[in-house]
Scaffold this motif. Structure first.
Motif, mmCIF file in Angstrom:
data_model
loop_
_atom_site.group_PDB
_atom_site.id
_atom_site.type_symbol
_atom_site.label_atom_id
_atom_site.label_comp_id
_atom_site.label_asym_id
_atom_site.label_seq_id
_atom_site.Cartn_x
_atom_site.Cartn_y
_atom_site.Cartn_z
ATOM 1 N N GLY A 290 0.797 -1.215 0.000
ATOM 2 C CA GLY A 290 0.000 0.000 0.000
ATOM 3 C C GLY A 290 0.831 1.268 0.000
ATOM 4 O O GLY A 290 0.306 2.347 0.131
ATOM 5 N N GLY A 291 2.130 1.165 -0.118
ATOM 6 C CA GLY A 291 2.981 2.344 -0.136
ATOM 7 C C GLY A 291 3.500 2.669 1.252
ATOM 8 O O GLY A 291 3.046 2.126 2.250
ATOM 9 N N PRO A 292 4.472 3.573 1.318
ATOM 10 C CA PRO A 292 5.059 3.917 2.616
ATOM 11 C C PRO A 292 4.143 4.820 3.434
ATOM 12 O O PRO A 292 3.295 5.515 2.895
ATOM 13 N N GLY A 293 4.340 4.796 4.728
ATOM 14 C CA GLY A 293 3.578 5.676 5.608
ATOM 15 C C GLY A 293 2.411 4.976 6.265
ATOM 16 O O GLY A 293 2.081 3.834 5.972
ATOM 17 N N SER A 294 1.787 5.699 7.181
ATOM 18 C CA SER A 294 0.648 5.151 7.917
ATOM 19 C C SER A 294 -0.615 5.189 7.052
ATOM 20 O O SER A 294 -0.616 5.699 5.938
ATOM 21 N N ASP A 295 -1.687 4.658 7.611
ATOM 22 C CA ASP A 295 -2.958 4.650 6.885
ATOM 23 C C ASP A 295 -3.448 6.065 6.613
ATOM 24 O O ASP A 295 -4.010 6.338 5.553
ATOM 25 N N SER B 109 5.449 10.078 12.842
ATOM 26 C CA SER B 109 6.768 9.481 12.710
ATOM 27 C C SER B 109 7.541 10.270 11.655
ATOM 28 O O SER B 109 6.942 10.996 10.852
ATOM 29 N N PRO B 110 8.857 10.161 11.631
ATOM 30 C CA PRO B 110 9.636 10.901 10.630
ATOM 31 C C PRO B 110 9.207 10.580 9.191
ATOM 32 O O PRO B 110 9.156 11.467 8.337
ATOM 33 N N GLU B 111 8.869 9.321 8.941
ATOM 34 C CA GLU B 111 8.435 8.934 7.595
ATOM 35 C C GLU B 111 7.095 9.588 7.245
ATOM 36 O O GLU B 111 6.919 10.104 6.140
ATOM 37 N N ASP B 112 6.159 9.581 8.197
ATOM 38 C CA ASP B 112 4.864 10.215 7.960
ATOM 39 C C ASP B 112 5.012 11.717 7.784
ATOM 40 O O ASP B 112 4.336 12.326 6.954
ATOM 41 N N GLY C 270 -8.993 18.696 0.415
ATOM 42 C CA GLY C 270 -9.139 17.715 1.487
ATOM 43 C C GLY C 270 -7.823 17.028 1.813
ATOM 44 O O GLY C 270 -7.522 16.762 2.977
ATOM 45 N N ALA C 271 -7.025 16.740 0.783
ATOM 46 C CA ALA C 271 -5.731 16.108 1.008
ATOM 47 C C ALA C 271 -4.797 17.042 1.764
ATOM 48 O O ALA C 271 -4.076 16.613 2.670
ATOM 49 N N ARG C 272 -4.823 18.340 1.427
ATOM 50 C CA ARG C 272 -3.989 19.308 2.149
ATOM 51 C C ARG C 272 -4.425 19.405 3.610
ATOM 52 O O ARG C 272 -3.597 19.474 4.513
ATOM 53 N N LYS C 273 -5.736 19.380 3.839
ATOM 54 C CA LYS C 273 -6.259 19.455 5.209
ATOM 55 C C LYS C 273 -5.826 18.217 6.006
ATOM 56 O O LYS C 273 -5.419 18.330 7.168
ATOM 57 N N ASP C 274 -5.896 17.046 5.376
ATOM 58 C CA ASP C 274 -5.448 15.820 6.038
ATOM 59 C C ASP C 274 -3.961 15.887 6.375
ATOM 60 O O ASP C 274 -3.549 15.498 7.461
ATOM 61 N N ALA C 275 -3.151 16.367 5.442
ATOM 62 C CA ALA C 275 -1.710 16.466 5.674
ATOM 63 C C ALA C 275 -1.406 17.442 6.809
ATOM 64 O O ALA C 275 -0.516 17.193 7.627
ATOM 65 N N GLN C 276 -2.153 18.538 6.879
ATOM 66 C CA GLN C 276 -1.935 19.496 7.962
ATOM 67 C C GLN C 276 -2.323 18.889 9.310
ATOM 68 O O GLN C 276 -1.656 19.141 10.319
ATOM 69 N N HIS C 277 -3.390 18.081 9.335
ATOM 70 C CA HIS C 277 -3.775 17.404 10.583
ATOM 71 C C HIS C 277 -2.708 16.396 11.003
ATOM 72 O O HIS C 277 -2.434 16.239 12.199
ATOM 73 N N ILE C 278 -2.121 15.715 10.026
ATOM 74 C CA ILE C 278 -1.065 14.751 10.335
ATOM 75 C C ILE C 278 0.132 15.479 10.933
ATOM 76 O O ILE C 278 0.698 15.046 11.943
ATOM 77 N N LEU C 279 0.502 16.605 10.339
ATOM 78 C CA LEU C 279 1.653 17.362 10.834
ATOM 79 C C LEU C 279 1.370 18.026 12.174
ATOM 80 O O LEU C 279 2.297 18.288 12.942
ATOM 81 N N ALA C 280 0.102 18.317 12.476
ATOM 82 C CA ALA C 280 -0.243 18.949 13.746
ATOM 83 C C ALA C 280 -0.042 17.985 14.915
ATOM 84 O O ALA C 280 0.218 18.421 16.034
ATOM 85 N N VAL D 68 -1.661 8.787 6.122
ATOM 86 C CA VAL D 68 -0.873 9.388 5.034
ATOM 87 C C VAL D 68 -1.306 8.799 3.696
ATOM 88 O O VAL D 68 -1.486 9.524 2.723
ATOM 89 N N ARG D 69 -1.485 7.500 3.655
ATOM 90 C CA ARG D 69 -1.936 6.872 2.402
ATOM 91 C C ARG D 69 -3.324 7.357 2.017
ATOM 92 O O ARG D 69 -3.616 7.568 0.840
ATOM 93 N N ALA D 70 -4.189 7.582 3.013
ATOM 94 C CA ALA D 70 -5.533 8.089 2.721
ATOM 95 C C ALA D 70 -5.462 9.514 2.176
ATOM 96 O O ALA D 70 -6.212 9.870 1.264
ATOM 97 N N ALA D 71 -4.558 10.329 2.723
ATOM 98 C CA ALA D 71 -4.410 11.700 2.226
ATOM 99 C C ALA D 71 -3.920 11.694 0.784
ATOM 100 O O ALA D 71 -4.425 12.445 -0.052
ATOM 101 N N TRP D 72 -2.940 10.846 0.482
ATOM 102 C CA TRP D 72 -2.456 10.761 -0.902
ATOM 103 C C TRP D 72 -3.545 10.218 -1.823
ATOM 104 O O TRP D 72 -3.655 10.638 -2.982
ATOM 105 N N ALA D 73 -4.355 9.289 -1.329
ATOM 106 C CA ALA D 73 -5.446 8.745 -2.145
ATOM 107 C C ALA D 73 -6.469 9.835 -2.458
ATOM 108 O O ALA D 73 -6.997 9.891 -3.577
ATOM 109 N N ARG D 74 -6.748 10.713 -1.481
ATOM 110 C CA ARG D 74 -7.671 11.827 -1.739
ATOM 111 C C ARG D 74 -7.099 12.745 -2.815
ATOM 112 O O ARG D 74 -7.824 13.224 -3.679
#
Length: 95
Positions: free
Chosen positions: A17-22, A52-55, A38-48, A24-30
């Motif tokens: 399913g690619g690198p990263g957590s679920d 992990s360093p990979e995520d 929506g993907a940018r919003k998900d990425a900002q929530h992940i960074l908030a 991160v993969r869901a954000a890239w899928a969006r």
């Protein structure tokens, strides 16, 4: 065969399913589905959170990939200036 920059489908045996957590993969899928905001919003929530360093790297890559290019703002400004000049010329000609 992939055309026009499309990524080829995954092999049937690939279950990673690619690198990263679920998340991160869901954000890239969006993003791949066309929901860039929506993907940018998900990425900002992940960074908030405390990813992990990979995520963190994958979320930052997503934000860079979906950012508006700075040159676009320059072209928009140029178009607005040209429109204002043409409007000014029309107003002086027909008034």
């Amino acid at each position: 065969m992939a055309k026009g920059g499309q990524t080829p489908p995954k092999a049937s045996g690939d279950t990673s399913g690619g690198p990263g957590s679920d998340a991160v993969r869901a954000a890239w899928a969006r993003k791949d589905a066309g929901d860039v905001a929506g993907a940018r919003k998900d990425a900002q929530h992940i960074l908030a959170g405390s990813p992990s360093p990979e995520d963190r790297e994958r979320a930052e890559d997503l934000l860079r990939a979906t950012a508006t290019p700075r040159a676009l703002y320059g072209y928009a400004l140029l178009g607005a200036v040209i429109l204002a000049v043409l409007l000014g010329l029309a107003l002086t000609r027909y008034s």
